[in-house]
Design a protein around this motif. Structure first.
Motif, PDB file in Angstrom:
ATOM      1  N   GLU A  53      38.594  28.533  41.958  1.00 30.96           N
ATOM      2  CA  GLU A  53      38.303  28.840  43.454  1.00 30.96           C
ATOM      3  C   GLU A  53      36.865  29.778  43.642  1.00 30.96           C
ATOM      4  O   GLU A  53      36.107  29.709  44.356  1.00 30.96           O
ATOM      5  CB  GLU A  53      39.439  29.551  44.159  1.00 30.96           C
ATOM      6  N   GLU A  54      36.900  30.895  42.639  1.00 27.77           N
ATOM      7  CA  GLU A  54      35.627  31.650  42.755  1.00 27.77           C
ATOM      8  C   GLU A  54      34.306  31.041  42.216  1.00 27.77           C
ATOM      9  O   GLU A  54      33.338  30.889  42.870  1.00 27.77           O
ATOM     10  CB  GLU A  54      35.858  33.028  42.005  1.00 27.77           C
ATOM     11  N   THR A  55      34.320  30.432  41.274  1.00 27.65           N
ATOM     12  CA  THR A  55      33.193  30.027  40.439  1.00 27.65           C
ATOM     13  C   THR A  55      32.928  28.797  41.338  1.00 27.65           C
ATOM     14  O   THR A  55      31.694  28.375  41.173  1.00 27.65           O
ATOM     15  CB  THR A  55      33.530  29.408  39.097  1.00 27.65           C
ATOM     16  N   SER A  56      33.747  27.971  42.062  1.00 29.49           N
ATOM     17  CA  SER A  56      33.413  26.762  42.833  1.00 29.49           C
ATOM     18  C   SER A  56      32.492  27.043  44.018  1.00 29.49           C
ATOM     19  O   SER A  56      32.200  26.347  44.895  1.00 29.49           O
ATOM     20  CB  SER A  56      34.355  25.835  43.046  1.00 29.49           C
ATOM     21  N   GLY A  57      32.887  28.551  44.413  1.00 29.06           N
ATOM     22  CA  GLY A  57      32.454  28.946  45.885  1.00 29.06           C
ATOM     23  C   GLY A  57      33.335  28.687  46.944  1.00 29.06           C
ATOM     24  O   GLY A  57      33.114  29.278  47.953  1.00 29.06           O
ATOM     25  N   ARG A  58      34.601  28.141  46.738  1.00 30.79           N
ATOM     26  CA  ARG A  58      35.620  28.140  47.748  1.00 30.79           C
ATOM     27  C   ARG A  58      36.271  29.352  48.292  1.00 30.79           C
ATOM     28  O   ARG A  58      36.877  29.616  49.339  1.00 30.79           O
ATOM     29  CB  ARG A  58      36.695  26.949  47.476  1.00 30.79           C
ATOM     30  N   ALA A  59      36.146  30.498  47.218  1.00 30.74           N
ATOM     31  CA  ALA A  59      36.794  31.737  47.589  1.00 30.74           C
ATOM     32  C   ALA A  59      36.299  32.344  48.596  1.00 30.74           C
ATOM     33  O   ALA A  59      36.681  33.069  49.323  1.00 30.74           O
ATOM     34  CB  ALA A  59      37.148  32.508  46.281  1.00 30.74           C
ATOM     35  N   GLU A  60      34.870  32.160  48.632  1.00 34.86           N
ATOM     36  CA  GLU A  60      33.896  33.226  49.268  1.00 34.86           C
ATOM     37  C   GLU A  60      34.221  32.949  50.829  1.00 34.86           C
ATOM     38  O   GLU A  60      34.277  33.946  51.597  1.00 34.86           O
ATOM     39  CB  GLU A  60      32.718  33.094  49.014  1.00 34.86           C
ATOM     40  N   PRO A  61      34.387  31.705  51.529  1.00 35.00           N
ATOM     41  CA  PRO A  61      34.648  31.689  52.905  1.00 35.00           C
ATOM     42  C   PRO A  61      35.961  32.235  53.119  1.00 35.00           C
ATOM     43  O   PRO A  61      36.135  32.783  54.199  1.00 35.00           O
ATOM     44  CB  PRO A  61      34.523  30.089  52.967  1.00 35.00           C
ATOM     45  N   VAL A  62      37.036  32.112  52.315  1.00 36.34           N
ATOM     46  CA  VAL A  62      38.216  32.540  52.451  1.00 36.34           C
ATOM     47  C   VAL A  62      38.276  34.159  52.611  1.00 36.34           C
ATOM     48  O   VAL A  62      38.633  34.491  53.682  1.00 36.34           O
ATOM     49  CB  VAL A  62      39.147  32.144  51.304  1.00 36.34           C
ATOM     50  N   LEU A  63      37.543  34.564  52.025  1.00 39.19           N
ATOM     51  CA  LEU A  63      37.357  36.103  51.787  1.00 39.19           C
ATOM     52  C   LEU A  63      36.778  36.747  52.694  1.00 39.19           C
ATOM     53  O   LEU A  63      36.704  37.692  53.119  1.00 39.19           O
ATOM     54  CB  LEU A  63      37.069  36.655  50.511  1.00 39.19           C
ATOM     55  N   ALA A  64      35.712  35.866  53.652  1.00 41.98           N
ATOM     56  CA  ALA A  64      34.842  36.125  54.592  1.00 41.98           C
ATOM     57  C   ALA A  64      35.510  36.441  55.749  1.00 41.98           C
ATOM     58  O   ALA A  64      35.112  37.145  56.666  1.00 41.98           O
ATOM     59  CB  ALA A  64      33.779  34.982  54.801  1.00 41.98           C
ATOM     60  N   CYS A  65      36.615  35.962  55.841  1.00 46.97           N
ATOM     61  CA  CYS A  65      37.577  35.985  57.074  1.00 46.97           C
ATOM     62  C   CYS A  65      38.532  37.283  56.807  1.00 46.97           C
ATOM     63  O   CYS A  65      38.256  38.349  55.975  1.00 46.97           O
ATOM     64  CB  CYS A  65      38.773  34.843  57.201  1.00 46.97           C
ATOM     65  N   ALA A  66      39.720  37.322  57.678  1.00 50.68           N
ATOM     66  CA  ALA A  66      40.489  38.612  57.471  1.00 50.68           C
ATOM     67  C   ALA A  66      41.417  38.287  56.508  1.00 50.68           C
ATOM     68  O   ALA A  66      42.773  38.668  56.709  1.00 50.68           O
ATOM     69  CB  ALA A  66      41.093  38.720  58.837  1.00 50.68           C
ATOM     70  N   VAL A  67      40.736  38.250  55.363  1.00 50.28           N
ATOM     71  CA  VAL A  67      41.795  37.986  54.333  1.00 50.28           C
ATOM     72  C   VAL A  67      41.221  38.851  53.035  1.00 50.28           C
ATOM     73  O   VAL A  67      40.087  38.661  52.700  1.00 50.28           O
ATOM     74  CB  VAL A  67      41.957  36.636  53.585  1.00 50.28           C
ATOM     75  N   GLY A  68      42.008  39.849  52.548  1.00 47.59           N
ATOM     76  CA  GLY A  68      41.414  40.698  51.292  1.00 47.59           C
ATOM     77  C   GLY A  68      41.869  40.014  50.041  1.00 47.59           C
ATOM     78  O   GLY A  68      42.438  39.221  49.989  1.00 47.59           O
ATOM     79  N   ARG A  69      41.124  40.753  49.136  1.00 48.50           N
ATOM     80  CA  ARG A  69      41.275  40.004  47.693  1.00 48.50           C
ATOM     81  C   ARG A  69      42.473  40.162  47.111  1.00 48.50           C
ATOM     82  O   ARG A  69      43.038  39.111  46.569  1.00 48.50           O
ATOM     83  CB  ARG A  69      40.104  40.754  46.747  1.00 48.50           C
ATOM     84  N   LEU A  70      43.133  41.181  47.511  1.00 53.84           N
ATOM     85  CA  LEU A  70      44.633  41.258  46.844  1.00 53.84           C
ATOM     86  C   LEU A  70      45.775  40.257  47.655  1.00 53.84           C
ATOM     87  O   LEU A  70      46.355  39.633  46.897  1.00 53.84           O
ATOM     88  CB  LEU A  70      45.038  42.618  47.162  1.00 53.84           C
ATOM     89  N   ARG A  71      45.505  40.176  48.931  1.00 58.63           N
ATOM     90  CA  ARG A  71      46.213  39.210  49.518  1.00 58.63           C
ATOM     91  C   ARG A  71      45.913  37.818  49.089  1.00 58.63           C
ATOM     92  O   ARG A  71      46.746  36.670  48.936  1.00 58.63           O
ATOM     93  CB  ARG A  71      46.150  39.194  50.836  1.00 58.63           C
ATOM     94  N   TRP A  72      44.666  37.419  48.822  1.00 60.68           N
ATOM     95  CA  TRP A  72      44.213  35.889  48.413  1.00 60.68           C
ATOM     96  C   TRP A  72      44.749  35.688  46.996  1.00 60.68           C
ATOM     97  O   TRP A  72      45.324  34.696  46.521  1.00 60.68           O
ATOM     98  CB  TRP A  72      42.625  35.916  48.281  1.00 60.68           C
ATOM     99  N   ALA A  73      44.642  36.810  46.102  1.00 62.86           N
ATOM    100  CA  ALA A  73      45.074  36.810  44.715  1.00 62.86           C
ATOM    101  C   ALA A  73      46.600  36.387  44.633  1.00 62.86           C
ATOM    102  O   ALA A  73      47.548  35.873  43.828  1.00 62.86           O
ATOM    103  CB  ALA A  73      44.773  37.753  43.873  1.00 62.86           C
ATOM    104  N   ALA A  74      47.229  37.442  45.573  1.00 62.55           N
ATOM    105  CA  ALA A  74      48.796  37.592  45.716  1.00 62.55           C
ATOM    106  C   ALA A  74      49.277  35.914  45.799  1.00 62.55           C
ATOM    107  O   ALA A  74      50.411  35.675  45.226  1.00 62.55           O
ATOM    108  CB  ALA A  74      49.241  38.332  46.736  1.00 62.55           C
TER     109      ALA A  74
END
Length: 533
Positions: A378-399
């Motif tokens: 998800e990170e290398t494809s660039g899909r994680a960045e739009p998710v983390l740009a919202c009110a979602v922290g890295r730990l919650r995304w990874a969890a």
């Protein structure tokens, strides 16, 4: 002549840059492909010595073959045996599973260097240079061919002592299976718009090939069933390596690979970059993906359901084989000792159950690594960045993804236990306990994968090496009577041997604590570093 020269020039332009792309693909796979090839070759080449130790005399091998011919369940699981030589028994014992590994390696290579590249946008960047339209597909197929050729060469050289002709046939057969599934994957990536869906469909085709072969082999002991001939895995066994080889069967591999490759090239020339022939279904409406965990489930649910079904069916099959396996090895001291080293010495039936539940635990570690490394994808494809740009922290995304990885491993091992209970019909609670006790070791491998991803994302694919190493130690180590210090390198070597053994809590709790520590360290490292650009 002018027209022919023009066609030749046009075709050469479509393949321009193939050599450069091939070198780049081999460089990118300089770790993963050698691991796949080495693991497969080691599994095959370790078998003759093991079989010679277990069944040293001709009379013992004849008795084994007679018992196997009367056991439809073993034929469905492994295939028929055509001769009593060590070489023929080697081809019988590991042929199906070596072919599965070769097929999986090949199709993953093709998907990675075609659809994955298009999905990430890298292919469009490469295509803007002096690169022909069909060069990426050609480079991907050549990369798979290099891997299959290396495997075939190692197998041929390693088994030459059992018979040069049989070794060559077996090596070429394994390489042929790999190329059949490589070209099949080349077709699938033209039809689908998602690399994840392409891998899922190719894995489903591979599973169907195994089921067809199993159904055909269970119906007869000579591999002549039409269902067996419908599967490339069945072609490998009907090649009859080390047993009066049928060389003409190799033509089936060549014809299938050539036909599928032609279809893939035709499709590749008729679609735009990033597009597919099968339309992608729109995603769910707003409101159904309100949390990071819901998104992780949406992304990984297909894999979880597939692994769950596979583990349940494996449990049913292995459970049904328990009594027959116990009778098969009861009169052979060497085979009995191998099962006891794998599953403990508390009765042959319990030892077989413990060894099979342990084997499924080793395979569950592969699921855990795949699920954890979805974060990396998800990170290398660039899909994680739009998710983390919202009110979602890295730990919650990874969890969210870690819940699927660690919770999913609980689910698949629980279903494996239920499958054993269905197939065996007895000792439901002890068998469930034997499956669930594998989880701390599975979590250690998953935690190590997370630590690699969080601290050094470029090294994250090395987590596959950890899982494969644990699989080889647990699978090949007992057969080779490896010393205890080698077996203890795997977290699975410290688990109690259930059912039948004593539940030893200290190593279980220690492994659980280690998994928690690795997970915490991985999350801390992920939180502190920059995301990939």
């Amino acid at each position: 002549m002018t027209t022919l020269a023009a066609h030749t020039t046009a075709r050469s332009r479509q393949l321009a840059g193939t050599g450069t792309l091939l070198r780049f693909a081999l460089r990118r796979d300089r770790v993963t492909t050698p691991v796949w090839v080495a693991a497969n070759a080691l599994m095959v080449l370790s078998m003759p010595g093991t079989l010679r130790d277990l069944y040293g005399s001709t009379a013992e091998r004849v008795r084994l073959v007679d018992q196997l011919e009367a056991n439809a369940s073993f034929r469905a699981l492994i295939g028929p045996v055509f001769d009593t030589s060590v070489g023929a028994l080697t081809a019988w014992r590991v042929g199906v599973y070596a072919a599965l590994l070769a097929a999986a390696m090949s199709l993953l290579i093709v998907v990675r260097h075609t659809r994955d590249e298009e999905e990430s946008g890298r292919h469009e960047l490469v295509a803007s240079g002096m690169v022909g339209r069909r060069a990426p597909l050609t480079a991907a197929l050549l990369a798979a061919a290099v891997a299959d050729a290396a495997l075939a060469l190692l197998i041929t050289a390693g088994l030459a002592g059992q018979g040069a002709g049989g070794a060559l046939a077996f090596g070429l057969g394994l390489g042929g299976v790999g190329m059949v599934f490589a070209t099949m994957a080349a077709i699938v990536v033209q039809l689908t718009e998602s690399a994840r869906l392409a891998r899922g469909l190719t894995a489903a085709v591979l599973g169907a090939a195994f089921v067809l072969r199993a159904a055909g082999d269970s119906a007869g002991d000579d591999g002549s069933s039409p269902l067996t001939w419908l599967s490339p895995l069945g072609w490998l066994e009907n090649l009859r390596s080390f047993a009066d080889e049928r060389w003409w069967v190799l033509a089936l591999f060549g014809a299938a690979a050539a036909a599928q490759g032609a279809v893939a090239y035709a499709l590749a020339g008729r679609r735009d970059i990033g597009m597919s022939f099968l339309p992608t279904r729109p995603g769910p409406a707003a409101g159904r993906l309100g949390t990071a965990g819901a998104l992780a489930w949406r992304l990984q649910r297909g894999g979880v359901l597939g692994w769950s079904a596979g583990f349940f069916l494996a449990g049913v099959v292995y459970g049904g084989l328990t009594d027959g396996a116990a009778r098969l090895v009861r009169d052979n001291d060497g085979a009995r000792r191998v099962f006891e080293r794998m599953g403990g010495g508390n009765g042959l039936t319990d030892a077989f159950l413990a060894s099979m539940t342990g084997m499924l635990g080793l395979i569950a570690a592969l699921y855990a690594v795949a699920s954890v490394l979805r974060l990396h994808g998800e990170e290398t494809s660039g899909r994680a960045e739009p998710v983390l740009a919202c009110a979602v922290g890295r730990l919650r995304w990874a969890a969210g993804h870690l819940t699927i990885a660690f919770g999913g491993s609980v689910l698949i091992m629980l279903l494996a236990g239920l499958g054993f209970a269905v197939g065996y019909g007895r000792e439901v609670v002890p068998i469930l306990g034997a499956c669930l006790v594998q989880l701390p070791a599975v979590w250690v491998i998953g935690g190590a994968a997370l630590l690699l991803y969080g601290a050094a994302p470029r090294l994250a694919p090395a987590a596959w090496g950890l899982a494969v190493a644990a699989l080889l130690i647990g699978w090949v180590g007992p057969a080779l009577d490896a010393p205890r210090i080698v077996l203890d390198l795997s977290p699975f070597g410290h688990l109690p041997k259930l059912p039948g053994g004593t539940m030893d809590w200290p190593p279980v709790l220690t492994l659980t604590a280690l998994a928690a520590a690795l997970t915490a360290a991985g999350l801390a490292a992920l939180r502190r570093r920059d995301l990939a650009g």
